[in-house]
Design a protein around this motif. Structure first.
Motif, PDB file in Angstrom:
ATOM      1  N   PHE A 189     -38.358   8.966  23.408  1.00  0.00           N
ATOM      2  CA  PHE A 189     -37.452   8.863  23.868  1.00  0.00           C
ATOM      3  C   PHE A 189     -37.000   8.164  25.210  1.00  0.00           C
ATOM      4  CE2 PHE A 189     -33.881  10.623  27.201  1.00  0.00           C
ATOM      5  CZ  PHE A 189     -33.090  10.447  26.809  1.00  0.00           C
ATOM      6  N   PHE A 190     -38.438   8.259  26.082  1.00  0.00           N
ATOM      7  CA  PHE A 190     -38.176   7.963  27.026  1.00  0.00           C
ATOM      8  C   PHE A 190     -38.674   5.720  27.027  1.00  0.00           C
ATOM      9  CE2 PHE A 190     -39.452  12.172  28.566  1.00  0.00           C
ATOM     10  CZ  PHE A 190     -37.825  11.663  30.002  1.00  0.00           C
ATOM     11  N   ALA A 191     -38.795   5.934  25.943  1.00  0.00           N
ATOM     12  CA  ALA A 191     -39.285   4.242  25.293  1.00  0.00           C
ATOM     13  C   ALA A 191     -37.851   4.021  25.467  1.00  0.00           C
ATOM     14  CB  ALA A 191     -40.674   4.369  24.258  1.00  0.00           C
ATOM     15  N   GLN A 192     -37.186   4.580  24.467  1.00  0.00           N
ATOM     16  CA  GLN A 192     -35.958   3.709  24.440  1.00  0.00           C
ATOM     17  C   GLN A 192     -35.319   4.068  24.953  1.00  0.00           C
ATOM     18  OE1 GLN A 192     -35.795   7.341  21.279  1.00  0.00           O
ATOM     19  NE2 GLN A 192     -36.293   6.421  19.213  1.00  0.00           N
ATOM     20  N   LEU A 193     -35.293   5.125  25.959  1.00  0.00           N
ATOM     21  CA  LEU A 193     -34.377   4.903  27.505  1.00  0.00           C
ATOM     22  C   LEU A 193     -34.587   3.396  27.834  1.00  0.00           C
ATOM     23  CD1 LEU A 193     -32.735   6.218  29.033  1.00  0.00           C
ATOM     24  CD2 LEU A 193     -34.153   7.223  30.195  1.00  0.00           C
ATOM     25  N   MET A 199     -32.646  19.251  22.537  1.00  0.00           N
ATOM     26  CA  MET A 199     -32.997  17.919  22.338  1.00  0.00           C
ATOM     27  C   MET A 199     -33.491  18.230  24.384  1.00  0.00           C
ATOM     28  SD  MET A 199     -31.186  16.088  20.548  1.00  0.00           S
ATOM     29  CE  MET A 199     -31.487  16.131  18.079  1.00  0.00           C
ATOM     30  N   HIS A 200     -32.190  18.269  24.870  1.00  0.00           N
ATOM     31  CA  HIS A 200     -32.424  18.251  26.530  1.00  0.00           C
ATOM     32  C   HIS A 200     -34.082  19.153  27.672  1.00  0.00           C
ATOM     33  CE1 HIS A 200     -28.511  16.107  26.367  1.00  0.00           C
ATOM     34  NE2 HIS A 200     -27.879  18.110  26.358  1.00  0.00           N
ATOM     35  N   GLN A 201     -34.263  20.321  26.367  1.00  0.00           N
ATOM     36  CA  GLN A 201     -35.221  21.133  26.995  1.00  0.00           C
ATOM     37  C   GLN A 201     -36.746  20.269  26.443  1.00  0.00           C
ATOM     38  OE1 GLN A 201     -33.383  24.655  25.208  1.00  0.00           O
ATOM     39  NE2 GLN A 201     -34.616  25.787  27.009  1.00  0.00           N
ATOM     40  N   ALA A 202     -36.286  19.530  25.354  1.00  0.00           N
ATOM     41  CA  ALA A 202     -37.540  19.136  25.048  1.00  0.00           C
ATOM     42  C   ALA A 202     -37.758  17.900  26.103  1.00  0.00           C
ATOM     43  CB  ALA A 202     -37.908  18.316  23.650  1.00  0.00           C
ATOM     44  N   ILE A 203     -36.559  17.365  26.280  1.00  0.00           N
ATOM     45  CA  ILE A 203     -36.690  15.508  27.278  1.00  0.00           C
ATOM     46  C   ILE A 203     -37.311  16.392  28.781  1.00  0.00           C
ATOM     47  CG2 ILE A 203     -35.130  14.182  28.475  1.00  0.00           C
ATOM     48  CD1 ILE A 203     -33.395  14.049  25.619  1.00  0.00           C
ATOM     49  N   LEU A 204     -36.455  17.076  29.102  1.00  0.00           N
ATOM     50  CA  LEU A 204     -37.146  17.618  30.163  1.00  0.00           C
ATOM     51  C   LEU A 204     -38.391  17.801  30.193  1.00  0.00           C
ATOM     52  CD1 LEU A 204     -33.949  19.927  31.568  1.00  0.00           C
ATOM     53  CD2 LEU A 204     -35.357  18.287  32.929  1.00  0.00           C
ATOM     54  N   ALA A 205     -39.213  18.957  29.346  1.00  0.00           N
ATOM     55  CA  ALA A 205     -40.855  18.610  28.919  1.00  0.00           C
ATOM     56  C   ALA A 205     -41.657  17.347  29.406  1.00  0.00           C
ATOM     57  CB  ALA A 205     -40.746  19.620  27.752  1.00  0.00           C
ATOM     58  N   ARG A 206     -41.319  16.999  29.642  1.00  0.00           N
ATOM     59  CA  ARG A 206     -41.794  15.411  29.508  1.00  0.00           C
ATOM     60  C   ARG A 206     -41.112  14.038  30.641  1.00  0.00           C
ATOM     61  NH1 ARG A 206     -41.832  17.270  24.691  1.00  0.00           N
ATOM     62  NH2 ARG A 206     -43.559  17.408  22.938  1.00  0.00           N
ATOM     63  N   ALA A 207     -40.302  14.807  31.466  1.00  0.00           N
ATOM     64  CA  ALA A 207     -39.870  13.814  32.036  1.00  0.00           C
ATOM     65  C   ALA A 207     -40.776  13.710  33.340  1.00  0.00           C
ATOM     66  CB  ALA A 207     -38.635  14.766  32.564  1.00  0.00           C
ATOM     67  N   ASP A 208     -41.142  14.968  33.946  1.00  0.00           N
ATOM     68  CA  ASP A 208     -42.516  14.196  35.422  1.00  0.00           C
ATOM     69  C   ASP A 208     -43.020  13.078  34.440  1.00  0.00           C
ATOM     70  OD1 ASP A 208     -41.053  16.020  36.629  1.00  0.00           O
ATOM     71  OD2 ASP A 208     -42.234  17.762  36.519  1.00  0.00           O
ATOM     72  N   ARG A 209     -43.952  13.304  34.219  1.00  0.00           N
ATOM     73  CA  ARG A 209     -44.327  12.253  33.684  1.00  0.00           C
ATOM     74  C   ARG A 209     -43.698  10.798  33.181  1.00  0.00           C
ATOM     75  NH1 ARG A 209     -46.624  15.361  28.302  1.00  0.00           N
ATOM     76  NH2 ARG A 209     -45.805  16.324  29.682  1.00  0.00           N
ATOM     77  N   ASN A 210     -42.348  10.343  32.970  1.00  0.00           N
ATOM     78  CA  ASN A 210     -42.223   9.397  33.200  1.00  0.00           C
ATOM     79  C   ASN A 210     -40.732   9.284  33.952  1.00  0.00           C
ATOM     80  OD1 ASN A 210     -42.417   8.878  30.027  1.00  0.00           O
ATOM     81  ND2 ASN A 210     -42.237  11.256  29.913  1.00  0.00           N
ATOM     82  N   ARG A 211     -41.352   9.254  35.255  1.00  0.00           N
ATOM     83  CA  ARG A 211     -39.880   8.800  36.193  1.00  0.00           C
ATOM     84  C   ARG A 211     -39.881   8.022  36.655  1.00  0.00           C
ATOM     85  NH1 ARG A 211     -37.141  13.697  38.404  1.00  0.00           N
ATOM     86  NH2 ARG A 211     -38.873  15.479  37.978  1.00  0.00           N
ATOM     87  N   GLU A 212     -40.417   6.657  35.910  1.00  0.00           N
ATOM     88  CA  GLU A 212     -40.012   5.020  36.832  1.00  0.00           C
ATOM     89  C   GLU A 212     -39.612   4.330  35.509  1.00  0.00           C
ATOM     90  OE1 GLU A 212     -44.338   2.986  36.281  1.00  0.00           O
ATOM     91  OE2 GLU A 212     -44.744   3.929  37.689  1.00  0.00           O
TER      92      GLU A 212
END
Length: 508
Positions: free
Chosen positions: A238-242, A256-269
């Motif tokens: 998701f974050f690469a697509q973002l 889906m939102h919950q799965a995205i949130l679970a990986r958000a901290d390591r994708n702050r940039e």
């Protein structure tokens, strides 16, 4: 911007050289190219013997070609997107129920739908994409067939889209949505979200579902904006697509939102480098805690909306700032009229009173196909009864308090318990079966079943789950199968689905 009432006119909104459809590692398809693709596709369908209101089943993977196939085919025929994960038995039911004039698959497809279509005499039309060309560009190849509907572009009263929605009866209901229905819903979403030609949606929703088709694709195109079509949802990507898509918004179901949130901290940039304007959630209830976490993580408003197939998706939506968003509600009426009706009778209830949510408006289907009994139950004095229970507060915000229907809502996927019952009953060891929803901490609801074995027979939970998985898509397979000597019944002898999870101690 004039109010389009058919998809051909809706596609006129975009500037010729502006991007319309994008995808990973592909040049974008412009609005002019999309309009040309739609016109060419209608002409090609006509040469194949397919015309207006002819049902065309579409079985394609998620991605730009699925988006453009839906849009282009709908301009001259009736689209019927089907879940590619269905098994042969499911394809057999849907192709038969639709009386499909053709099945569209990608060249080289190994889908079981092909053999089913061939056995039914349904012609196969191959979609041939150009991997090096613009995202979503394709041509259709197939043999001409006799007959077919009127040629040329569809008008507002032609059926653009047919989807099935399952009730608690064994037969899923066909929902025909006319061009005026889907265009009205796309316009309602555009207005609710303030979409413009500058907006780009990152679509991670499946495109055999009303949410992705209307909320992501059609609303964006109707605003003259663009859609970046991901090949399905993968939280790891998701974050690469973002970063690649640089969207202004995305829409998804709560899981889906919950799965995205679970990986958000390591994708702050990645989040900081590709700022969004808003995030939308629909198709299942969004926990207020998840809404808060999303807003804190992405620093944008999260707009929860309420939709269903029979309304061509959107019925209500929380508004954009500066109007308040109320967590736990699905917002205010956003297109159709929304009211609360007494569950018995036709009286409309005042604010603060709980009853059945009813709607009416240009986006609402005029009725289920070939199902007079369902229509008699669904419509009262021109209002469509949603089967959902809710209450509207003094400010006009709607809260869904429960479902009157017994559908299982597994993360936005609606499952008919009766359909699963009937498959379980086909197992030689099963005498009775009853499928019901049990709580799940991420999906909201999960599929469970109780069975009574036939005298002298044995079976294991794993065996029954494997049996169902051969006949039904994975999301319909019960995650728990319990064995009882007798299935609980009500005073009238009716089997009791509602509350069964609690009675059996099945908790999230």
């Amino acid at each position: 911007m004039s109010a389009a009432t058919n998809i051909t006119d809706l596609l006129a909104a975009g500037r010729d050289d502006a991007p319309a459809i994008a995808a990973p590692d592909r040049p974008a398809l412009t609005h002019a190219e999309l309009r040309r693709l739609a016109a060419d596709t209608v002409a090609r369908l006509n040469r194949l013997g397919i015309g207006r209101n002819d049902p065309v089943a579409i079985v394609l993977p998620n991605g730009p070609e699925m988006a453009t196939a839906f849009v282009a085919i709908a301009c001259g025929a009736t689209t019927a997107p089907l879940n590619p994960a269905y098994r042969a038995d499911e394809f057999d039911f849907y192709l038969g129920d639709l009386a499909a004039r053709a099945l569209v698959v990608e060249r080289g497809s190994q889908s079981p739908a092909i053999a089913v279509a061939q056995a039914r005499g349904v012609p196969i039309v191959e979609l041939v994409a150009d991997p090096s060309g613009p995202a979503g560009a394709f041509v259709l190849e197939g043999a001409a067939m006799p007959g077919g509907g009127a040629h040329g572009p569809a008008d507002s009263d032609d059926v653009a889209l047919v989807l099935h929605t399952s009730g608690t009866t064994s037969r899923p209901k066909m929902v025909p949505l006319r061009h005026r229905n889907v265009c009205a819903s796309a316009r309602n979403i555009r207005v609710a979200l303030g979409l413009t030609a500058a907006d780009r949606c990152l679509n991670i929703m499946p495109l055999f579902h009303i949410h992705g088709l209307i909320a992501a694709v059609l609303s964006s195109l109707g605003a003259g904006g663009s859609v970046f079509c991901a090949p399905g949802f993968n939280a790891l990507r998701f974050f690469a697509q973002l970063s690649e898509a640089r969207p202004t918004w995305y829409t998804a179901v709560p899981t889906m939102h919950q799965a995205i949130l679970a990986r958000a901290d390591r994708n702050r940039e990645a989040i900081a480098a590709a700022p969004l304007r808003l995030i939308r959630s629909s198709s299942a209830s969004l926990p207020p805690q998840v809404m808060r976490a999303l807003e804190e993580t992405f620093s944008v408003p999260v707009i929860e909306s309420y939709g269903m197939t029979e309304a061509a998706h959107q019925m209500a939506s929380n508004p954009l700032p500066p109007r308040p968003r109320k967590p736990g509600t699905v917002g205010v009426a956003a297109g159709p009229e929304v009211a609360i009706m007494a569950e018995a009778g036709a009286a409309l209830l005042p604010p603060g009173e709980t009853g059945e949510v009813v709607i009416r408006g240009d986006n609402v289907t005029s009725g289920y196909a070939a199902n007079p009994d369902a229509n008699a139950k669904a419509f009262t004095d021109g209002w469509f009864r949603t089967g959902d229970q809710g209450v509207i507060d003094a400010d006009g915000y709607l809260t869904i308090t429960g479902r009157l229907k017994e559908l299982i809502n597994r993360g936005g996927e609606k499952i008919s318990p009766r359909e699963v019952d009937e498959v379980l009953m086909d197992h030689p060891a099963v005498d009775q079966a009853l499928t019901f929803s049990m709580p799940h901490d991420k999906l909201g609801e999960e599929v469970a079943a109780v069975v009574v074995l036939a005298a002298g027979q044995t079976a294991t939970e794993a065996e029954l789950r494997a049996f169902v998985s051969q006949r039904l898509a994975d999301f319909k397979v019960p995650r728990r199968v319990l064995f009882l000597d007798e299935i609980p019944k009500g005073a009238t002898g009716k089997l009791q689905r509602i509350g069964l999870a609690q009675r059996l101690g099945l908790t999230a």
